[in-house]
Write a protein that holds these residues in place. Structure first.
Motif, PDB file in Angstrom:
ATOM      1  N   CYS A  49       0.864  -1.176   0.000  1.00 48.31           N
ATOM      2  CA  CYS A  49       0.000   0.000   0.000  1.00 48.31           C
ATOM      3  C   CYS A  49       0.907   1.233   0.000  1.00 48.31           C
ATOM      4  CB  CYS A  49      -0.867   0.036   1.261  1.00 48.31           C
ATOM      5  SG  CYS A  49      -2.093  -1.277   1.398  1.00 48.31           S
ATOM      6  N   TYR A  50       0.433   2.322  -0.584  1.00 50.59           N
ATOM      7  CA  TYR A  50       1.227   3.552  -0.547  1.00 50.59           C
ATOM      8  C   TYR A  50       0.335   4.774  -0.455  1.00 50.59           C
ATOM      9  CZ  TYR A  50       0.181   5.434  -5.178  1.00 50.59           C
ATOM     10  OH  TYR A  50      -0.460   6.006  -6.252  1.00 50.59           O
ATOM     11  N   LYS A  51       0.938   5.854   0.032  1.00 48.29           N
ATOM     12  CA  LYS A  51       0.372   7.194  -0.030  1.00 48.29           C
ATOM     13  C   LYS A  51       1.363   8.035  -0.810  1.00 48.29           C
ATOM     14  CE  LYS A  51      -0.315   7.738   4.522  1.00 48.29           C
ATOM     15  NZ  LYS A  51      -0.689   8.397   5.768  1.00 48.29           N
ATOM     16  N   GLY A  52       0.883   8.775  -1.777  1.00 46.71           N
ATOM     17  CA  GLY A  52       1.750   9.643  -2.562  1.00 46.71           C
ATOM     18  C   GLY A  52       1.296  11.081  -2.462  1.00 46.71           C
ATOM     19  N   GLN A  53       2.256  11.993  -2.532  1.00 46.63           N
ATOM     20  CA  GLN A  53       1.939  13.411  -2.479  1.00 46.63           C
ATOM     21  C   GLN A  53       2.787  14.143  -3.497  1.00 46.63           C
ATOM     22  OE1 GLN A  53       2.288  15.269   1.363  1.00 46.63           O
ATOM     23  NE2 GLN A  53       2.358  17.315   0.502  1.00 46.63           N
ATOM     24  N   ALA A  54       2.130  14.958  -4.315  1.00 44.32           N
ATOM     25  CA  ALA A  54       2.825  15.815  -5.273  1.00 44.32           C
ATOM     26  C   ALA A  54       2.727  17.248  -4.764  1.00 44.32           C
ATOM     27  CB  ALA A  54       2.203  15.703  -6.661  1.00 44.32           C
ATOM     28  N   THR A  55       3.874  17.871  -4.575  1.00 52.95           N
ATOM     29  CA  THR A  55       3.943  19.250  -4.103  1.00 52.95           C
ATOM     30  C   THR A  55       4.533  20.099  -5.212  1.00 52.95           C
ATOM     31  OG1 THR A  55       4.335  18.454  -1.861  1.00 52.95           O
ATOM     32  CG2 THR A  55       4.835  20.753  -2.287  1.00 52.95           C
ATOM     33  N   LEU A  64      -1.392  17.517  -4.442  1.00 54.38           N
ATOM     34  CA  LEU A  64      -2.213  16.429  -4.957  1.00 54.38           C
ATOM     35  C   LEU A  64      -1.811  15.157  -4.229  1.00 54.38           C
ATOM     36  CD1 LEU A  64      -2.033  17.194  -8.770  1.00 54.38           C
ATOM     37  CD2 LEU A  64      -3.799  17.871  -7.142  1.00 54.38           C
ATOM     38  N   TYR A  65      -2.791  14.305  -3.948  1.00 56.60           N
ATOM     39  CA  TYR A  65      -2.560  13.078  -3.206  1.00 56.60           C
ATOM     40  C   TYR A  65      -3.061  11.881  -4.003  1.00 56.60           C
ATOM     41  CZ  TYR A  65      -2.163  16.424   0.582  1.00 56.60           C
ATOM     42  OH  TYR A  65      -1.786  17.483   1.361  1.00 56.60           O
ATOM     43  N   THR A  66      -2.390  10.748  -3.841  1.00 58.21           N
ATOM     44  CA  THR A  66      -2.850   9.493  -4.416  1.00 58.21           C
ATOM     45  C   THR A  66      -2.642   8.386  -3.390  1.00 58.21           C
ATOM     46  OG1 THR A  66      -0.713   8.961  -5.413  1.00 58.21           O
ATOM     47  CG2 THR A  66      -2.280  10.154  -6.786  1.00 58.21           C
ATOM     48  N   LYS A  67      -3.382   7.303  -3.539  1.00 55.34           N
ATOM     49  CA  LYS A  67      -3.248   6.119  -2.695  1.00 55.34           C
ATOM     50  C   LYS A  67      -3.489   4.905  -3.556  1.00 55.34           C
ATOM     51  CE  LYS A  67      -5.293   8.278   1.391  1.00 55.34           C
ATOM     52  NZ  LYS A  67      -6.381   8.202   2.363  1.00 55.34           N
ATOM     53  N   GLY A  68      -2.926   3.776  -3.156  1.00 52.51           N
ATOM     54  CA  GLY A  68      -3.169   2.552  -3.890  1.00 52.51           C
ATOM     55  C   GLY A  68      -2.123   1.506  -3.605  1.00 52.51           C
ATOM     56  N   CYS A  69      -1.904   0.622  -4.592  1.00 51.26           N
ATOM     57  CA  CYS A  69      -0.903  -0.445  -4.513  1.00 51.26           C
ATOM     58  C   CYS A  69       0.309  -0.022  -5.326  1.00 51.26           C
ATOM     59  CB  CYS A  69      -1.480  -1.745  -5.067  1.00 51.26           C
ATOM     60  SG  CYS A  69      -2.934  -2.338  -4.179  1.00 51.26           S
ATOM     61  N   LEU A  70       1.498  -0.453  -4.891  1.00 51.95           N
ATOM     62  CA  LEU A  70       2.721  -0.018  -5.553  1.00 51.95           C
ATOM     63  C   LEU A  70       3.782  -1.109  -5.490  1.00 51.95           C
ATOM     64  CD1 LEU A  70       3.874   2.635  -6.847  1.00 51.95           C
ATOM     65  CD2 LEU A  70       4.834   3.150  -4.610  1.00 51.95           C
ATOM     66  N   ALA A  71       4.626  -1.171  -6.517  1.00 51.81           N
ATOM     67  CA  ALA A  71       5.744  -2.112  -6.550  1.00 51.81           C
ATOM     68  C   ALA A  71       6.774  -1.734  -5.484  1.00 51.81           C
ATOM     69  CB  ALA A  71       6.405  -2.092  -7.922  1.00 51.81           C
ATOM     70  N   SER A  72       7.439  -2.716  -4.946  1.00 49.19           N
ATOM     71  CA  SER A  72       8.423  -2.487  -3.886  1.00 49.19           C
ATOM     72  C   SER A  72       9.548  -1.560  -4.337  1.00 49.19           C
ATOM     73  CB  SER A  72       9.016  -3.814  -3.410  1.00 49.19           C
ATOM     74  OG  SER A  72       8.005  -4.609  -2.835  1.00 49.19           O
ATOM     75  N   LEU A  83       6.433  20.431 -14.944  1.00 55.05           N
ATOM     76  CA  LEU A  83       5.216  20.325 -15.725  1.00 55.05           C
ATOM     77  C   LEU A  83       4.842  21.725 -16.174  1.00 55.05           C
ATOM     78  CD1 LEU A  83       2.844  18.565 -16.735  1.00 55.05           C
ATOM     79  CD2 LEU A  83       1.706  19.077 -14.577  1.00 55.05           C
ATOM     80  N   LEU A  84       4.967  21.986 -17.462  1.00 55.56           N
ATOM     81  CA  LEU A  84       4.675  23.307 -18.029  1.00 55.56           C
ATOM     82  C   LEU A  84       5.459  24.405 -17.314  1.00 55.56           C
ATOM     83  CD1 LEU A  84       0.809  22.938 -18.478  1.00 55.56           C
ATOM     84  CD2 LEU A  84       2.575  22.632 -20.214  1.00 55.56           C
ATOM     85  N   GLY A  85       6.711  24.119 -16.997  1.00 56.52           N
ATOM     86  CA  GLY A  85       7.582  25.103 -16.358  1.00 56.52           C
ATOM     87  C   GLY A  85       7.477  25.179 -14.843  1.00 56.52           C
ATOM     88  N   ALA A  86       6.541  24.470 -14.261  1.00 53.78           N
ATOM     89  CA  ALA A  86       6.395  24.475 -12.803  1.00 53.78           C
ATOM     90  C   ALA A  86       7.068  23.230 -12.233  1.00 53.78           C
ATOM     91  CB  ALA A  86       4.916  24.498 -12.414  1.00 53.78           C
ATOM     92  N   GLY A  87       7.962  23.412 -11.287  1.00 55.10           N
ATOM     93  CA  GLY A  87       8.634  22.284 -10.664  1.00 55.10           C
ATOM     94  C   GLY A  87       7.729  21.593  -9.659  1.00 55.10           C
ATOM     95  N   TYR A  88       7.924  20.294  -9.499  1.00 54.52           N
ATOM     96  CA  TYR A  88       7.143  19.534  -8.524  1.00 54.52           C
ATOM     97  C   TYR A  88       8.003  18.436  -7.914  1.00 54.52           C
ATOM     98  CZ  TYR A  88       6.665  16.024 -12.200  1.00 54.52           C
ATOM     99  OH  TYR A  88       6.923  15.094 -13.172  1.00 54.52           O
ATOM    100  N   THR A  89       7.583  17.972  -6.752  1.00 54.72           N
ATOM    101  CA  THR A  89       8.217  16.863  -6.052  1.00 54.72           C
ATOM    102  C   THR A  89       7.145  15.844  -5.718  1.00 54.72           C
ATOM    103  OG1 THR A  89       9.833  18.365  -5.074  1.00 54.72           O
ATOM    104  CG2 THR A  89       9.587  16.200  -4.033  1.00 54.72           C
ATOM    105  N   VAL A  90       7.412  14.581  -6.014  1.00 59.37           N
ATOM    106  CA  VAL A  90       6.473  13.500  -5.700  1.00 59.37           C
ATOM    107  C   VAL A  90       7.131  12.570  -4.687  1.00 59.37           C
ATOM    108  CG1 VAL A  90       5.161  11.544  -6.607  1.00 59.37           C
ATOM    109  CG2 VAL A  90       5.431  13.611  -7.988  1.00 59.37           C
ATOM    110  N   SER A  91       6.463  12.372  -3.555  1.00 60.07           N
ATOM    111  CA  SER A  91       6.949  11.459  -2.517  1.00 60.07           C
ATOM    112  C   SER A  91       5.955  10.318  -2.368  1.00 60.07           C
ATOM    113  CB  SER A  91       7.076  12.184  -1.181  1.00 60.07           C
ATOM    114  OG  SER A  91       7.962  13.257  -1.294  1.00 60.07           O
TER     115      SER A  91
END
Length: 127
Positions: A49-55, A64-72, A83-91
């Protein structure tokens, strides 16, 4: 003998299903609220299971948040991009017990979620 073989197959299939992890899912969440959420049974290729966050770097107000199943291999990772010149970080943070990635959130109609996101964006630029 044929019945015994089918009984063995049924027991093995039940054991495999019982070992599968159940996770909360959320395709997209805004302001800590899931827009479209449910639960899913994870597969052998995505056993966590995972929780993801894009800042976004331009505004830490709207995440933005996501949840679900994820590979190890993708667990507990942080990636960056543009994305279109805007930087982001996904954890992404993983866990390995049933529904350990947070309770299912209240689902909002899409128009309410988009309206809330626009208000948050507008208010972050007004100050």
């Amino acid at each position: 003998m044929n019945k015994f073989m089918w009984a063995c197959v049924a027991v093995v299939a039940l054991a495999v299903v019982a070992e599968s992890l159940t996770c909360n899912t959320c395709s997209i969440g805004i302001l800590n609220t899931c827009v479209f959420g449910s639960t899913a049974t994870c597969s052998a290729s995505e056993p966590n299971c995972y929780k993801g966050q894009a800042t976004f770097n331009v505004s830490s107000v709207v995440n933005l948040y996501t949840k679900g199943c994820l590979a190890s291999s993708a667990c507990n990772t942080t990636t960056t991009g543009n994305l279109l010149g805007a930087g982001y970080t996904v954890s992404r943070t993983c866990c390995s017990t049933d529904r350990c990635n947070g309770a299912s959130s209240i689902q909002l109609p899409l128009t309410a979620a988009l309206g809330a996101a626009l208000v948050a964006l507008w208010s972050s630029r007004a100050f």
